[in-house]
Design an enzyme around this catalytic site. Structure first.
Site, short mmCIF file in Angstrom:
data_model
loop_
_atom_site.label_atom_id
_atom_site.label_comp_id
_atom_site.label_asym_id
_atom_site.label_seq_id
_atom_site.Cartn_x
_atom_site.Cartn_y
_atom_site.Cartn_z
N LYS A 107 -0.70 -2.27 3.80
CA LYS A 107 0.02 -1.81 5.00
C LYS A 107 1.09 -0.78 4.67
O LYS A 107 1.40 0.09 5.50
CB LYS A 107 0.62 -2.99 5.76
CG LYS A 107 1.47 -3.94 4.93
CD LYS A 107 0.65 -5.03 4.31
CE LYS A 107 1.45 -5.82 3.31
NZ LYS A 107 0.90 -7.13 3.02
N GLY A 189 1.78 -16.61 -4.23
CA GLY A 189 1.07 -15.34 -3.98
C GLY A 189 1.27 -14.78 -2.59
O GLY A 189 0.50 -13.93 -2.15
N LYS A 207 3.52 -3.43 9.40
CA LYS A 207 2.44 -4.04 10.19
C LYS A 207 2.61 -3.73 11.68
O LYS A 207 1.65 -3.44 12.39
CB LYS A 207 2.43 -5.56 9.95
CG LYS A 207 2.03 -5.92 8.52
CD LYS A 207 2.39 -7.37 8.21
CE LYS A 207 1.90 -7.78 6.84
NZ LYS A 207 2.45 -9.07 6.41
P1 NAP Z 1 -0.97 -8.42 -6.84
O1 NAP Z 1 -1.25 -9.85 -7.04
O2 NAP Z 1 0.33 -7.87 -7.34
O3 NAP Z 1 -2.17 -7.60 -7.50
C1 NAP Z 1 -2.14 -6.21 -7.66
C2 NAP Z 1 -3.32 -5.83 -8.52
O4 NAP Z 1 -3.37 -4.41 -8.62
C3 NAP Z 1 -3.24 -6.36 -9.96
O5 NAP Z 1 -4.49 -6.81 -10.38
C4 NAP Z 1 -2.84 -5.13 -10.79
O6 NAP Z 1 -3.36 -5.12 -12.11
C5 NAP Z 1 -3.51 -4.03 -9.97
N1 NAP Z 1 -2.85 -2.74 -10.16
C6 NAP Z 1 -1.58 -2.41 -9.84
N2 NAP Z 1 -1.34 -1.13 -10.18
C7 NAP Z 1 -2.49 -0.64 -10.70
C8 NAP Z 1 -2.88 0.59 -11.25
N3 NAP Z 1 -2.01 1.60 -11.31
N4 NAP Z 1 -4.12 0.73 -11.71
C9 NAP Z 1 -5.01 -0.28 -11.65
N5 NAP Z 1 -4.70 -1.51 -11.14
C10 NAP Z 1 -3.45 -1.68 -10.68
O7 NAP Z 1 -1.04 -8.00 -5.31
P2 NAP Z 1 -1.75 -8.77 -4.13
O8 NAP Z 1 -0.84 -9.83 -3.60
O9 NAP Z 1 -3.13 -9.12 -4.49
O10 NAP Z 1 -1.75 -7.63 -2.99
C11 NAP Z 1 -2.63 -6.55 -3.05
C12 NAP Z 1 -2.54 -5.75 -1.76
O11 NAP Z 1 -2.85 -6.59 -0.66
C13 NAP Z 1 -1.15 -5.19 -1.44
O12 NAP Z 1 -1.29 -3.99 -0.75
C14 NAP Z 1 -0.56 -6.25 -0.52
O13 NAP Z 1 0.45 -5.73 0.32
C15 NAP Z 1 -1.76 -6.64 0.26
N6 NAP Z 1 -1.76 -7.96 0.87
C16 NAP Z 1 -1.44 -9.04 0.14
C17 NAP Z 1 -1.47 -10.28 0.71
C18 NAP Z 1 -1.11 -11.51 -0.05
O14 NAP Z 1 -1.03 -12.58 0.58
N7 NAP Z 1 -0.90 -11.46 -1.34
C19 NAP Z 1 -1.83 -10.40 2.06
C20 NAP Z 1 -2.18 -9.26 2.80
C21 NAP Z 1 -2.14 -8.04 2.18
P3 NAP Z 1 -2.94 -6.24 -13.20
O15 NAP Z 1 -3.43 -7.55 -12.64
O16 NAP Z 1 -3.67 -5.86 -14.43
O17 NAP Z 1 -1.45 -6.17 -13.29
N1 HSE Z 2 3.81 -10.40 1.75
C1 HSE Z 2 3.03 -10.48 2.92
C2 HSE Z 2 3.49 -11.65 3.76
C3 HSE Z 2 1.58 -10.63 2.58
O1 HSE Z 2 4.21 -12.50 3.24
O2 HSE Z 2 3.16 -11.70 4.94
C4 HSE Z 2 0.67 -10.57 3.78
O3 HSE Z 2 0.67 -9.29 4.34
#
Ligand code: NAP
Ligand code: HSE
Length: 435
Positions: A107, A189, A207
């Protein structure tokens, strides 16, 4: 047999690892429903040596996600790295420029570059899908873009950040300190890589800006969103809210008003008996008021690996099916500029907590400052300051005012006057009320 859709997954963290795991477990069911198998052919993350609890055998590894997006073997790119710029933006742009469809949960990227990315996708005939970017596992984007296509949306509002709702819920119900609950949200997470985006209200604003675009046919304008986070909410505010019959939620609200489109994110007191007050923990709620349908509310998990990956799977399924739609419901060139309603014209009730110096005339002077601006008070509650047993109270006294509806301009002006009078020990706490 139909050729599989060959996807490349950039980012194998909370969401990316869940996605790869779920595709391994449920890929056949998805293929059955969308009429085409989906195969992960490439992945990219920073650290190749990290054990992510997923089987990556037979999948090509890329250190550079942009190179992955450009690989001839990758047909569709799933961006799950995060960040408004840098590799996330470069990867999505590389894919779209090459005419490859993109699924993203990012987002922050869409709030900043979403208009340009949608235009690029339309130029090259690629699809840009982002169900997971808003409200985690809730199908809010599909509902707004597709199911409500025949409606005129008046208002879209809700609890859009799982981390903040989780923190406020546990602070209220378990009396836990802010920092401890935030640490739990990070461990589970839910939080962004930089949790300031969550607690500062910016993630909700990103959002909301996306939802507002879908709701009103306007270009995304995250700068038009008024933003306050939850870091200033004190345990005393949660206790006072409870005593007065309210609960505090971080709400995002976008609505048509007489002065334009109001977009605001701030902690909000909602009646404890209201439906939104029952939404606790990591759960999100998106409430849409539209004509002719009326009001509908979607409730579900707002963050976490599996819930978010569920939305990513839905987007991948649509691409496998061959569904093509403008990202924000209408062609990017037809999105209108936002006519922004000034926050000073916002109208509503307010909770004001003042730390009043214990002097004769202080309370009367505060009431006078309010009355001078035609602000009517529904209630005034005074609390004894913390003191040692048997000792006379000393130091500032917490005083809470609940106002009837007034304007943001009037309340700000009154509080400036109260501060100038020198009767309060610290800046006032102000929380808006939605009844
Ligand atoms: P995360 O756990 O921090 O994972 C990020 C991933 O991206 C990691 O695997 C990291 O690699 C990789 N990465 C970061 N920089 C990189 C680069 N320059 N080159 C290659 N790989 C790279 O994040 P997440 O929580 O999964 O969230 C991912 C996305 O989804 C974000 O945009 C977030 O806002 C969105 N989102 C998350 C949630 C949630 O509940 N977590 C919900 C909705 C949306 P390494 O593992 O090797 O460090
Ligand atoms: N950090 C975000 C939240 C992940 O807590 O809602 C989902 O977008």
């Amino acid at each position: 047999m139909t050729e599989p859709l060959r996807i490349g997954v950039a980012g194998l963290g909370t969401v990316g690892a869940s996605l790869v795991r779920l595709l391994a477990q449920n890929g056949n069911a998805l293929a059955h429903r969308c009429g085409r198998p989906v195969r992960v052919v490439a992945v990219s993350a920073r650290d190749k040596s990290r054990d992510r609890g997923i089987d990556l055998s037979g999948i090509e590894w890329f250190d550079d996600p942009v190179a992955m997006a450009k690989s001839a073997n990758v047909e569709c790119v799933v961006e799950l790295m995060g960040g408004a710029d840098g590799k996330a933006k470069d990867t999505v742009e590389a894919a779209l420029a090459a005419g490859k469809s993109v699924v993203t949960a990012n987002k922050a990227l869409l709030a900043k570059h979403g208009n340009a990315l949608a235009a690029l996708a339309e130029t090259t005939g690629a699809q840009l899908n982002f169900e997971a970017a808003v409200a985690g596992g809730i199908p809010a984007i599909k509902t707004m873009r597709e199911s409500l296509a025949g409606n005129r949306v008046e208002r879209v509002a809700g609890i859009l950040n799982g981390t903040c709702n989780y923190i406020l819920s546990r602070m209220e119900l378990e009396g836990l300190p802010f920092e401890a609950v935030l640490a739990d949200a990070q461990r589970l997470g839910y939080a962004e890589a930089d949790p300031t985006f969550d607690v500062g209200g910016f993630d909700t604003a990103h959002k909301l800006a996306i939802l507002a675009s879908l709701a009103f046919g306007t270009a995304i304008d995250a700068d038009a969103v008024y933003v306050e986070g939850i870091a200033s909410i004190a345990p005393l505010d949660l206790r006072m809210a409870d005593e007065l019959g309210y609960r505090i939620k971080l709400l995002g609200v976008a609505e048509r008003t007489a002065t334009g489109i109001e977009q605001r994110v701030h902690p909000t007191m909602v009646p404890k008996t209201s439906a939104i007050a029952q939404v606790m923990g990591v759960t999100n709620a998106v409430s849409i008021l539209a004509e002719p349908v009326g009001e509908l509310t979607l409730v579900g998990p707002g963050a976490g690996g599996n819930a978010t990956a569920s939305s990513v799977l839905s987007d991948i399924g649509d691409i496998a099916r061959g569904t093509r739609l403008p990202a924000y419901g209408v062609a990017a060139r037809d999105l209108e500029a936002t006519e922004q309603a000034p926050m000073q014209r916002h109208e509503g009730g307010y909770y004001i907590r003042l730390s009043v110096l214990d002097r004769p005339g202080a309370a009367a002077s505060i009431a006078t400052r309010m009355a001078e601006r035609q602000i009517s008070l529904e209630s005034i509650v005074q609390r004894k300051p913390p003191q040692a047993t048997g000792q006379k109270a000393s130091g500032p006294v917490p005083v809470v005012l609940i106002t009837y509806a007034t304007t943001e301009a009037a309340i700000r002006d009154a509080l400036d006057a109260v501060m100038a009078d020198g009767h309060i020990a610290e800046p006032p706490q102000l929380i808006r009320i939605e009844r």
